[in-house]
Enzyme design. Structure first.
Site, PDB file in Angstrom:
ATOM      1  CG  ASP A  10       2.846  -0.286  -5.471  1.00  0.00           C
ATOM      2  OD1 ASP A  10       1.735   0.092  -5.053  1.00  0.00           O
ATOM      3  OD2 ASP A  10       3.415  -1.296  -5.026  1.00  0.00           O
ATOM      4  CE  LYS A  32      -0.843  -3.578  -2.908  1.00  0.00           C
ATOM      5  NZ  LYS A  32      -0.588  -2.238  -2.348  1.00  0.00           N
ATOM      6  CG  ASP A  59      -3.145  -1.393   0.097  1.00  0.00           C
ATOM      7  OD1 ASP A  59      -3.532  -1.329   1.272  1.00  0.00           O
ATOM      8  OD2 ASP A  59      -1.946  -1.570  -0.225  1.00  0.00           O
ATOM      9  CE  LYS A  61      -1.218  -0.956   4.047  1.00  0.00           C
ATOM     10  NZ  LYS A  61      -0.980  -0.700   2.613  1.00  0.00           N
ATOM     11  CG  LEU A  62     -10.302   4.224   5.121  1.00  0.00           C
ATOM     12  CD1 LEU A  62      -9.779   3.664   3.825  1.00  0.00           C
ATOM     13  CD2 LEU A  62     -11.828   4.350   5.074  1.00  0.00           C
ATOM     14  CG  HIS A  63      -6.075   3.765  12.090  1.00  0.00           C
ATOM     15  ND1 HIS A  63      -4.835   3.386  12.557  1.00  0.00           N
ATOM     16  CD2 HIS A  63      -6.866   3.853  13.174  1.00  0.00           C
ATOM     17  CE1 HIS A  63      -4.879   3.264  13.876  1.00  0.00           C
ATOM     18  NE2 HIS A  63      -6.103   3.543  14.274  1.00  0.00           N
ATOM     19  CG  ASP A  64     -10.379   9.331  11.028  1.00  0.00           C
ATOM     20  OD1 ASP A  64     -10.762   9.750  12.142  1.00  0.00           O
ATOM     21  OD2 ASP A  64      -9.921  10.073  10.147  1.00  0.00           O
ATOM     22  CB  ILE A  65     -13.562   8.619  14.900  1.00  0.00           C
ATOM     23  CG1 ILE A  65     -14.101   9.569  13.828  1.00  0.00           C
ATOM     24  CG2 ILE A  65     -12.524   9.327  15.773  1.00  0.00           C
ATOM     25  CD1 ILE A  65     -14.902  10.740  14.416  1.00  0.00           C
ATOM     26  CB  THR A  68     -14.319   9.510  10.010  1.00  0.00           C
ATOM     27  OG1 THR A  68     -14.680  10.627  10.813  1.00  0.00           O
ATOM     28  CG2 THR A  68     -13.547   9.979   8.798  1.00  0.00           C
ATOM     29  CB  THR A 119       5.785  -6.563   6.974  1.00  0.00           C
ATOM     30  OG1 THR A 119       5.511  -5.745   5.846  1.00  0.00           O
ATOM     31  CG2 THR A 119       4.856  -7.746   6.970  1.00  0.00           C
ATOM     32  CD  GLN A 190       8.177  -6.788   0.553  1.00  0.00           C
ATOM     33  OE1 GLN A 190       8.239  -6.853   1.777  1.00  0.00           O
ATOM     34  NE2 GLN A 190       7.106  -6.366  -0.091  1.00  0.00           N
ATOM     35  N   GLY A 210       4.252  -7.155  -6.642  1.00  0.00           N
ATOM     36  CA  GLY A 210       4.531  -5.884  -7.305  1.00  0.00           C
ATOM     37  C   GLY A 210       5.687  -6.004  -8.260  1.00  0.00           C
ATOM     38  NE  ARG A 211       9.338  -3.476  -5.193  1.00  0.00           N
ATOM     39  CZ  ARG A 211       9.906  -3.239  -4.025  1.00  0.00           C
ATOM     40  NH1 ARG A 211      10.924  -2.401  -3.958  1.00  0.00           N
ATOM     41  NH2 ARG A 211       9.468  -3.831  -2.933  1.00  0.00           N
TER      42      ARG A 211
HETATM   43  O1  C5P Z   1       6.984  -4.768  -5.196  1.00  0.00           O
HETATM   44  P1  C5P Z   1       6.509  -5.669  -4.097  1.00  0.00           P
HETATM   45  O2  C5P Z   1       6.158  -7.081  -4.582  1.00  0.00           O
HETATM   46  O3  C5P Z   1       7.423  -5.679  -2.899  1.00  0.00           O
HETATM   47  O4  C5P Z   1       5.116  -5.004  -3.660  1.00  0.00           O
HETATM   48  C1  C5P Z   1       4.382  -5.469  -2.554  1.00  0.00           C
HETATM   49  C2  C5P Z   1       3.153  -4.626  -2.387  1.00  0.00           C
HETATM   50  O5  C5P Z   1       2.502  -5.034  -1.190  1.00  0.00           O
HETATM   51  C3  C5P Z   1       3.415  -3.131  -2.229  1.00  0.00           C
HETATM   52  O6  C5P Z   1       2.293  -2.448  -2.805  1.00  0.00           O
HETATM   53  C4  C5P Z   1       3.460  -2.930  -0.742  1.00  0.00           C
HETATM   54  O7  C5P Z   1       3.051  -1.635  -0.350  1.00  0.00           O
HETATM   55  C5  C5P Z   1       2.430  -3.953  -0.278  1.00  0.00           C
HETATM   56  N1  C5P Z   1       2.597  -4.401   1.107  1.00  0.00           N
HETATM   57  C6  C5P Z   1       3.754  -5.005   1.574  1.00  0.00           C
HETATM   58  N2  C5P Z   1       3.856  -5.415   2.873  1.00  0.00           N
HETATM   59  C7  C5P Z   1       2.825  -5.234   3.708  1.00  0.00           C
HETATM   60  C8  C5P Z   1       1.651  -4.635   3.262  1.00  0.00           C
HETATM   61  C9  C5P Z   1       1.568  -4.228   1.930  1.00  0.00           C
HETATM   62  O8  C5P Z   1       4.691  -5.185   0.813  1.00  0.00           O
HETATM   63  N3  C5P Z   1       2.918  -5.670   4.944  1.00  0.00           N
END
Ligand code: C5P
Length: 232
Positions: A10, A32, A59, A61-65, A68, A119, A190, A210-211
């Site tokens: 990210d 990712k 990542d 996250k597509l959402h359309d007709i 498309t 989430t 989180q 991620g972090r």
């Molecule tokens: O930094 P962290 O470990 O919280 O990153 C989690 C990654 O997972 C982020 O890219 C976040 O957008 C993604 N994500 C999430 N929860 C979800 C779907 C995706 O944390 N339900």
């Protein structure tokens, strides 16, 4: 299908993501690429990271007709990513169209994963904003099952839901789970978290981290710790 650790890159520029990836000299982690990096740098960033030898979960996250989504998925499949995703809320017809679009002329395609309920959505916002009055756990399982019926490979879900998804949709239906933290680490924003070892025990197939890796003093050591707890 092997278990793997996916690093959520990210970052908002290619300079930052390459400075990060350059630290990995001994291994090529699965990465990712989310909306932030993709919208900042465009499809070129996907090609460049792929060229460096990384597997990629795109990542977006597509959402359309359905039409498309089908055409957009065809474009994404030409980027040669390994995994991509969409919102199950787009309906079974949209998910089936996505698979059609994603499938290459030789019959291969990237893995396709559905987001069920984000989430960040809770029971209250689902009822008030979306007028969905069923228990959120049932909605998540119903969306996961719809994804399975549409031919998708799995879902993104909380590690706490991974076991139930496997019960309902089968052991081969993949669970990709964010919300992973080390037992001695910061939780950050989180809410429901698990350690890599717990996620392994509960049956997650891929953890998205991620972090705990990207913001660590030593990201390579943090990545190796995730692999040691989750994969080895
Ligand atoms: O930094 P962290 O470990 O919280 O990153 C989690 C990654 O997972 C982020 O890219 C976040 O957008 C993604 N994500 C999430 N929860 C979800 C779907 C995706 O944390 N339900």
């Amino acid at each position: 299908m092997g278990k793997d650790v996916i690093i959520a890159c990210d970052f908002d520029s290619k300079e930052k993501v390459f400075a990060f990836l350059d630290r990995f000299t001994g291994e090529k982690p699965f990465v990712k690429i989310g909306m932030e990096l993709y919208y900042a740098e465009g499809p070129a960033i996907v090609r460049e990271i792929k060229k460096r030898g990384h597997k990629i979960f795109l990542d977006l996250k597509l959402h359309d007709i359905p039409n498309t989504v089908k055409k957009s998925m065809a474009v994404l499949s030409r980027l040669d990513v390994d995994m991509t995703n969409l919102h199950a809320a787009g309906t079974r017809r949209m998910m089936e169209a996505a698979i059609e679009g994603l499938t290459r002329p030789d019959g291969t395609r990237p893995m396709l994963i559905a987001v069920t309920q984000l989430t960040s959505t809770d029971q209250e916002s689902m009822e008030q904003d979306l007028l969905i009055e069923k228990p959120i756990a049932d909605v998540v399982m119903h969306y996961a099952h719809n994804a399975k019926l549409a031919g998708l490979d799995g879902v993104v879900c909380s590690p706490l839901e991974a076991g139930k998804v496997h019960e309902r949709c089968g052991a081969g239906f993949v669970t990709v789970t964010p919300g992973v933290r080390f037992a001695d680490g910061d939780i950050g924003d989180q809410k429901r978290v698990m350690t890599p070892a717990e996620a392994k025990r509960i049956g997650s197939d891929y953890i998205v981290v991620g972090r705990p890796i990207t913001a660590a003093d030593d990201p390579v050591a943090a990545y190796r710790r995730c692999v040691a707890e989750f994969v080895d």
